[in-house]
Design an enzyme around this catalytic site. Structure first.
Site, PDB file in Angstrom:
ATOM      1  N   GLU A 135      37.310  -8.401  77.893  1.00 14.21           N
ATOM      2  CA  GLU A 135      38.570  -8.864  78.506  1.00 14.21           C
ATOM      3  C   GLU A 135      38.403 -10.281  79.070  1.00 14.21           C
ATOM      4  O   GLU A 135      39.325 -11.089  79.035  1.00 14.21           O
ATOM      5  CB  GLU A 135      39.025  -7.917  79.618  1.00 14.21           C
ATOM      6  CG  GLU A 135      39.515  -6.552  79.132  1.00 14.21           C
ATOM      7  CD  GLU A 135      40.760  -6.614  78.273  1.00 14.21           C
ATOM      8  OE1 GLU A 135      40.805  -7.417  77.322  1.00 14.21           O
ATOM      9  OE2 GLU A 135      41.683  -5.823  78.517  1.00 14.21           O
ATOM     10  N   THR A 187      48.219 -13.538  77.123  1.00 10.23           N
ATOM     11  CA  THR A 187      47.967 -12.963  78.452  1.00 10.23           C
ATOM     12  C   THR A 187      47.560 -14.052  79.446  1.00 10.23           C
ATOM     13  O   THR A 187      48.023 -14.059  80.590  1.00 10.23           O
ATOM     14  CB  THR A 187      46.861 -11.889  78.371  1.00 10.23           C
ATOM     15  OG1 THR A 187      47.330 -10.851  77.515  1.00 10.23           O
ATOM     16  CG2 THR A 187      46.555 -11.286  79.725  1.00 10.23           C
TER      17      THR A 187
HETATM   18  N1  HSE Z   1      47.073  -6.358  83.865  1.00 12.93           N
HETATM   19  C1  HSE Z   1      46.980  -7.333  82.835  1.00 12.93           C
HETATM   20  C2  HSE Z   1      48.118  -8.309  82.982  1.00 12.93           C
HETATM   21  C3  HSE Z   1      47.039  -6.657  81.505  1.00 12.93           C
HETATM   22  O1  HSE Z   1      49.255  -7.850  83.146  1.00 12.93           O
HETATM   23  O2  HSE Z   1      47.891  -9.518  82.914  1.00 12.93           O
HETATM   24  C4  HSE Z   1      46.990  -7.633  80.374  1.00 12.93           C
HETATM   25  O3  HSE Z   1      46.181  -7.193  79.364  1.00 12.93           O
END
Ligand code: HSE
Length: 315
Positions: A135, A187
């Protein structure tokens, strides 16, 4: 007859899509879905090497340090004394950048497979810790709200990352309808636009919703789940990036959905329903909305995945 020698085994890991945040629980809540799923074919090597191939058309990096599965395996191998490595072929059905936990499916799936090939020596917390390295490569931040449900299945609460404290929640049966408008929302960008400070009155509302949602899952109280699926902090900022969001959200509720919102950092939108008939009406509304907007899309009607990533021995 399956071969019991781990060096000769070829395994297939089924890696489920996940919905992070579950509307009000930014970075702390997530659930696994039965569709879509990636697969990873994997075997153990008798030398310290990671070989990654892709059998899809997404052109993702194969250099281990730049690949989310590779980065997770590098972290895992740091805690393995024997001179072993892995060869893996990743087939993605969860489109990267969809908001459905595509990077988590690869990094979590890879460490679940590696653990099987090493005789299951690591526990779930170890696996989540390794997979978070993936991640970090994908988004620049370690977060576990896709990783944990992908590994453990069901709905998970990440009470803390440092130190890791993951709580698996029981949840009543539910249908999940997802629309993935084919637009790109990275993201990293969707995190960048968030405000760094929160008004106390909004924080109080959000705490109430998170607690209500957790209680709703545990008590199997669909109405409480529905009332708690509200986000006053993240959604108002991010939903601007997703055309059709308000129409889908409001229309789905009008059709009887419990509620829903942005899946992870988007652009996918998910809606939860108690009944399949409602889930189908929601899908029809999603299709109509994006057809009218002239934006390509993909939809799924699925259910909560209770198992997380699973391993099959294929040779
Ligand atoms: N919690 C994270 C976000 C998940 O909302 O940025 C993204 O993969």
């Amino acid at each position: 007859m399956k071969n019991s020698n781990l060096y000769d085994q070829v395994i297939r890991v089924n890696c489920p899509a996940t919905v992070a945040n579950l509307v009000c629980g930014f970075d702390i809540l997530g659930m696994a879905l039965n569709a879509p799923q990636d697969t990873i074919e994997m075997r153990l090597l008798d030398r310290r090497e990671i070989i990654i191939r892709h059998s899809d058309h997404y052109d993702l990096p194969t250099e281990p340090a730049r690949n989310v599965a590779g980065a997770a395996l590098i972290d895992l191998l740091e805690e393995v004394e024997e001179p072993v490595g892995f060869e893996l072929t990743i087939r993605k059905h969860i489109k990267p950048g969809s908001g459905l936990g595509s990077s988590a499916a690869s990094s979590a799936g890879a460490v679940v497979g590696a653990n099987h090939l090493l005789g299951n020596r690591f526990n779930n917390n170890d696996l989540v810790r390794f997979a978070m390295a993936g991640e970090k490569v994908a988004t620049g931040v370690k977060h576990a709200d896709n990783i944990a449900p992908c590994i453990m299945g069901g709905v998970t609460l990440i009470r803390s990352i440092f130190p890791l404290d993951i709580v698996q929640l029981t949840a009543p049966p539910m249908y999940v309808t997802v629309v993935h408008p084919q637009i790109e929302v990275k993201t990293a960008d969707a995190r960048q636009i968030l405000r760094k400070e929160v008004l106390l009155k909004n924080a109080i509302k959000q705490w109430g919703n998170i607690a209500g949602l957790v209680a709703g899952f545990l008590q199997k109280d669909y109405d409480l789940i529905g009332r708690s699926l509200e986000d006053v902090i993240i959604e108002p900022v991010r939903s601007i990036l997703i055309p059709g969001f308000d129409e889908v959200k409001q229309g789905s509720r009008n059709h009887g959905a419990l509620g829903g919102g942005i899946s992870g950092s988007g652009p996918s939108i998910f809606m939860m329903s108690k009944d399949e008939a409602v889930a189908q009406k929601v899908e029809a509304l999603m299709k109509e909305t994006y057809t009218q907007l002239g934006i390509d899309f993909k939809t799924y009607i699925t259910t909560l995945n209770e198992k997380g990533a699973t391993v099959e021995v294929v040779a």
